[in-house]
Design a protein around this motif. Structure first.
Motif, PDB file in Angstrom:
ATOM      1  N   LEU A 183      11.410  59.870  10.719  1.00 24.80           N
ATOM      2  CA  LEU A 183      11.318  60.773   9.576  1.00 24.80           C
ATOM      3  C   LEU A 183      12.701  61.054   8.989  1.00 24.80           C
ATOM      4  CD1 LEU A 183       8.608  62.031   8.683  1.00 24.80           C
ATOM      5  CD2 LEU A 183       9.421  64.189   9.642  1.00 24.80           C
ATOM      6  N   LEU A 184      13.683  61.216   9.872  1.00 28.22           N
ATOM      7  CA  LEU A 184      15.057  61.484   9.435  1.00 28.22           C
ATOM      8  C   LEU A 184      15.587  60.309   8.629  1.00 28.22           C
ATOM      9  CD1 LEU A 184      16.923  63.920   9.984  1.00 28.22           C
ATOM     10  CD2 LEU A 184      18.013  62.560  11.751  1.00 28.22           C
ATOM     11  N   ILE A 185      15.323  59.090   9.109  1.00 30.17           N
ATOM     12  CA  ILE A 185      15.801  57.900   8.400  1.00 30.17           C
ATOM     13  C   ILE A 185      15.138  57.822   7.019  1.00 30.17           C
ATOM     14  CG2 ILE A 185      15.770  55.378   8.402  1.00 30.17           C
ATOM     15  CD1 ILE A 185      15.993  55.561  11.484  1.00 30.17           C
ATOM     16  N   VAL A 186      13.819  58.052   6.986  1.00 26.70           N
ATOM     17  CA  VAL A 186      13.121  58.036   5.699  1.00 26.70           C
ATOM     18  C   VAL A 186      13.712  59.106   4.779  1.00 26.70           C
ATOM     19  CG1 VAL A 186      10.885  58.475   4.594  1.00 26.70           C
ATOM     20  CG2 VAL A 186      10.993  57.093   6.662  1.00 26.70           C
ATOM     21  N   GLY A 187      14.024  60.270   5.366  1.00 28.54           N
ATOM     22  CA  GLY A 187      14.621  61.357   4.581  1.00 28.54           C
ATOM     23  C   GLY A 187      15.969  60.969   4.007  1.00 28.54           C
ATOM     24  N   PHE A 188      16.809  60.331   4.822  1.00 32.13           N
ATOM     25  CA  PHE A 188      18.134  59.905   4.338  1.00 32.13           C
ATOM     26  C   PHE A 188      17.985  58.944   3.163  1.00 32.13           C
ATOM     27  CE2 PHE A 188      20.161  60.540   8.780  1.00 32.13           C
ATOM     28  CZ  PHE A 188      20.428  61.858   8.477  1.00 32.13           C
ATOM     29  N   ILE A 189      17.097  57.971   3.328  1.00 28.71           N
ATOM     30  CA  ILE A 189      16.917  56.982   2.262  1.00 28.71           C
ATOM     31  C   ILE A 189      16.365  57.660   1.008  1.00 28.71           C
ATOM     32  CG2 ILE A 189      15.640  54.897   1.600  1.00 28.71           C
ATOM     33  CD1 ILE A 189      15.825  54.057   4.584  1.00 28.71           C
ATOM     34  N   ALA A 190      15.423  58.589   1.201  1.00 31.46           N
ATOM     35  CA  ALA A 190      14.858  59.302   0.052  1.00 31.46           C
ATOM     36  C   ALA A 190      15.935  60.116  -0.660  1.00 31.46           C
ATOM     37  CB  ALA A 190      13.721  60.212   0.511  1.00 31.46           C
ATOM     38  N   THR A 191      16.849  60.708   0.118  1.00 32.27           N
ATOM     39  CA  THR A 191      17.920  61.505  -0.468  1.00 32.27           C
ATOM     40  C   THR A 191      18.804  60.656  -1.371  1.00 32.27           C
ATOM     41  OG1 THR A 191      17.933  62.760   1.583  1.00 32.27           O
ATOM     42  CG2 THR A 191      19.750  63.122   0.087  1.00 32.27           C
ATOM     43  N   ILE A 192      19.203  59.486  -0.849  1.00 31.74           N
ATOM     44  CA  ILE A 192      20.071  58.596  -1.626  1.00 31.74           C
ATOM     45  C   ILE A 192      19.327  58.098  -2.866  1.00 31.74           C
ATOM     46  CG2 ILE A 192      21.382  56.443  -1.580  1.00 31.74           C
ATOM     47  CD1 ILE A 192      22.548  58.669   0.150  1.00 31.74           C
ATOM     48  N   THR A 193      18.045  57.786  -2.702  1.00 30.75           N
ATOM     49  CA  THR A 193      17.248  57.331  -3.833  1.00 30.75           C
ATOM     50  C   THR A 193      17.153  58.429  -4.891  1.00 30.75           C
ATOM     51  OG1 THR A 193      15.974  56.033  -2.262  1.00 30.75           O
ATOM     52  CG2 THR A 193      15.057  56.272  -4.474  1.00 30.75           C
ATOM     53  N   TYR A 194      16.919  59.663  -4.424  1.00 29.70           N
ATOM     54  CA  TYR A 194      16.862  60.786  -5.369  1.00 29.70           C
ATOM     55  C   TYR A 194      18.188  60.923  -6.109  1.00 29.70           C
ATOM     56  CZ  TYR A 194      17.317  65.558  -6.994  1.00 29.70           C
ATOM     57  OH  TYR A 194      17.572  66.657  -7.765  1.00 29.70           O
ATOM     58  N   GLY A 195      19.292  60.822  -5.371  1.00 24.83           N
ATOM     59  CA  GLY A 195      20.600  60.938  -6.010  1.00 24.83           C
ATOM     60  C   GLY A 195      20.817  59.876  -7.068  1.00 24.83           C
ATOM     61  N   ALA A 196      20.416  58.646  -6.746  1.00 15.42           N
ATOM     62  CA  ALA A 196      20.663  57.535  -7.670  1.00 15.42           C
ATOM     63  C   ALA A 196      19.705  57.564  -8.849  1.00 15.42           C
ATOM     64  CB  ALA A 196      20.539  56.206  -6.919  1.00 15.42           C
ATOM     65  N   VAL A 197      18.412  57.825  -8.580  1.00 15.78           N
ATOM     66  CA  VAL A 197      17.404  57.740  -9.642  1.00 15.78           C
ATOM     67  C   VAL A 197      17.225  59.079 -10.343  1.00 15.78           C
ATOM     68  CG1 VAL A 197      14.982  57.219 -10.127  1.00 15.78           C
ATOM     69  CG2 VAL A 197      16.232  55.866  -8.432  1.00 15.78           C
TER      70      VAL A 197
END
Ligand SMILES: [Cu+2]
Lengths: 169, 76
Positions: free
Chosen positions: A16-30
């Motif tokens: 879940l943490l890994i998915v969260g990290f990736i989602a965070t970066i995606t949110y930042g970029a998109v």
């Protein structure tokens, strides 16, 4: 294989943490639109900056409604122009290149930060908000005067900005 | 059951009662084996959950406050 329930819990939370990290970066970029410095600034002849249409007279140019371009030359051991003056609540694109060795260009306390490589133009677009004053430092060791190499970015109220003098007030 | 590393001078007869220092005092089988699910390290779980909570808080703080909350977000 038998996995203890606590281990299953830990494995699940880690994923879940890994998915969260990736989602965070995606949110930042998109979502927010945070981007990275890339090679879109192009190339330039570092030995002929004085013949370059923009870098021969580095400074601020108005290119649109609330849009400004700043051409910055870093050299041992100064930034030109100094100070850089831009109006508040605008979009500012810095084009930074070096006339001699590798320098750094960091607007202190902000996310605007890049390496400055002779022959390369670093392009960073930022949104400036309130009037403020920021220091600019070189963060790549560039010679004996490196520790003295600093500049100033002044964000002035829109009414105080004098577009005609290119920010060299 | 091992009695540990033998003394270097084997000739001197070890006392009958002498045991390896690391060996348990009573060298008997444990009275009861725990099954897999009975092994329940609640303290370790609590510690790991605390670490996890710290990770999540630092993650939110560093990305959303320290990074996105900073001035001059680079947009291009
Ligand atoms: Cu330097």
């Amino acid at each position: 294989m038998h996995i203890h329930q606590y281990e299953k819990l830990w494995l699940g939370m880690s994923l879940l943490l890994i998915v969260g990290f990736i989602a965070t970066i995606t949110y930042g970029a998109v979502g927010v639109g945070v981007s990275m410095v890339d090679d879109s600034g192009g190339n330039v002849d570092p030995n002929a900056l004085d013949e370059h249409p923009e870098f021969s007279d580095p400074g601020v140019q108005k290119v649109g409604e609330n849009e400004y371009e700043v051409y910055v030359v870093a050299r041992q051991f100064i930034f030109q122009p100094d100070p850089i003056v831009v109006p508040a609540n605008s979009t500012v694109t810095f084009y930074v290149t070096s006339a001699d060795v590798i320098h750094g260009f960091a607007v202190v306390g902000t996310n605007a930060n890049t390496m400055v490589i002779p022959g390369e133009v670093a392009e960073i677009t930022v949104e400036v908000n309130e009037p403020n004053e920021y220091g600019i430092v070189c963060h790549e060791y560039c010679g004996s005067g490196h520790h003295t190499m600093e500049g100033l970015l002044r964000v002035v109220p829109e009414g105080e900005y004098n577009a005609s003098d290119g920010g060299s007030q | 059951m091992s009695r540990g590393v033998p003394a270097v001078e084997e000739e001197s007869e070890p006392d009958a009662g002498e045991q390896s220092v690391s060996a348990p005092v009573t060298q008997e089988e444990p009275e009861r084996e725990l099954t897999h699910e009975e092994f329940d390290p609640k303290g370790t779980l609590a510690l790991i959950l605390m670490y996890f909570a710290i990770l999540v808080v630092m993650w939110v703080f560093m990305y959303f406050i320290e990074f996105l909350g900073n001035d001059l977000v680079v947009v291009g």
